[in-house]
Motif scaffolding. Structure first.
Motif, PDB file in Angstrom:
ATOM      1  N   MET A   1      -8.899  11.549   3.375  1.00 41.16           N
ATOM      2  CA  MET A   1      -7.620  11.061   2.871  1.00 41.16           C
ATOM      3  C   MET A   1      -6.737  10.655   4.050  1.00 41.16           C
ATOM      4  O   MET A   1      -6.625  11.369   5.024  1.00 41.16           O
ATOM      5  CB  MET A   1      -6.952  12.129   2.018  1.00 41.16           C
ATOM      6  N   SER A   2      -6.107   9.521   3.940  1.00 39.49           N
ATOM      7  CA  SER A   2      -5.250   9.005   4.989  1.00 39.49           C
ATOM      8  C   SER A   2      -3.934   9.769   5.044  1.00 39.49           C
ATOM      9  O   SER A   2      -3.415  10.215   4.014  1.00 39.49           O
ATOM     10  CB  SER A   2      -4.970   7.524   4.723  1.00 39.49           C
ATOM     11  N   ARG A   3      -3.393   9.900   6.244  1.00 36.54           N
ATOM     12  CA  ARG A   3      -2.112  10.569   6.418  1.00 36.54           C
ATOM     13  C   ARG A   3      -0.967   9.724   5.868  1.00 36.54           C
ATOM     14  O   ARG A   3       0.046  10.236   5.434  1.00 36.54           O
ATOM     15  CB  ARG A   3      -1.894  10.846   7.895  1.00 36.54           C
ATOM     16  N   PHE A   4      -1.146   8.404   5.887  1.00 34.95           N
ATOM     17  CA  PHE A   4      -0.098   7.492   5.437  1.00 34.95           C
ATOM     18  C   PHE A   4      -0.552   6.755   4.183  1.00 34.95           C
ATOM     19  O   PHE A   4      -1.668   6.276   4.110  1.00 34.95           O
ATOM     20  CB  PHE A   4       0.228   6.469   6.525  1.00 34.95           C
ATOM     21  N   ASN A   5       0.334   6.643   3.213  1.00 34.81           N
ATOM     22  CA  ASN A   5       0.056   5.839   2.031  1.00 34.81           C
ATOM     23  C   ASN A   5       0.271   4.355   2.310  1.00 34.81           C
ATOM     24  O   ASN A   5      -0.392   3.513   1.742  1.00 34.81           O
ATOM     25  CB  ASN A   5       0.944   6.267   0.864  1.00 34.81           C
ATOM     26  N   ARG A   6       1.245   4.065   3.170  1.00 35.02           N
ATOM     27  CA  ARG A   6       1.563   2.685   3.529  1.00 35.02           C
ATOM     28  C   ARG A   6       1.999   2.632   4.986  1.00 35.02           C
ATOM     29  O   ARG A   6       2.551   3.590   5.509  1.00 35.02           O
ATOM     30  CB  ARG A   6       2.721   2.152   2.680  1.00 35.02           C
ATOM     31  N   VAL A   7       1.760   1.496   5.590  1.00 33.64           N
ATOM     32  CA  VAL A   7       2.240   1.238   6.939  1.00 33.64           C
ATOM     33  C   VAL A   7       2.940  -0.108   6.912  1.00 33.64           C
ATOM     34  O   VAL A   7       2.421  -1.071   6.350  1.00 33.64           O
ATOM     35  CB  VAL A   7       1.072   1.198   7.956  1.00 33.64           C
TER      36      VAL A   7
END
Length: 116
Positions: A1-7
């Motif tokens: 799972m990514s730490r960020f949902n959006r960049v």
């Protein structure tokens, strides 16, 4: 799972924060638009960019660095060879440009075109 949902990538064309390593190939030694603006005007305030950490990237005469900027910030170096905005934009999105785009032409500028 990514730490960020959006960049969110914010690109501010023509607001450079220092010359690239190959600047001498293009006559751009000493390039540093943001610092030069800060040094050449009586008042220079960039409160929103300051909160994001802009003055943490390079020292600015009239803008203090933030101890705890509200976002991550950074300065990148191109891997591609070229002096053009398009190469930089393509590279930021993950594409390596092997042959730089043509920038200035003799027809448009009346000067010798950049050749690499």
């Amino acid at each position: 799972m990514s730490r960020f949902n959006r960049v969110f990538v914010i690109v501010i064309d023509s607001l450079g924060v220092g010359a690239m390593a190959d600047a001498d190939r293009f006559g751009d030694q000493g390039a540093n638009t943001l610092s030069h603006i800060s040094e050449s005007v009586d008042t220079f305030a960039i409160p929103n960019l300051q909160k994001l950490g802009m003055a943490n990237i390079i020292p600015l005469k009239q803008v203090a660095a933030k101890e705890h900027p509200i976002e991550y910030y950074g300065k990148l170096n191109e891997a591609s060879s070229g002096k053009d905005t398009m190469t930089g934009h393509w590279e930021m999105m993950g594409l390596h440009v092997a042959v730089p785009f043509q920038t200035f032409s003799e027809t448009l500028c009346g000067k010798k075109a950049w050749r690499i």
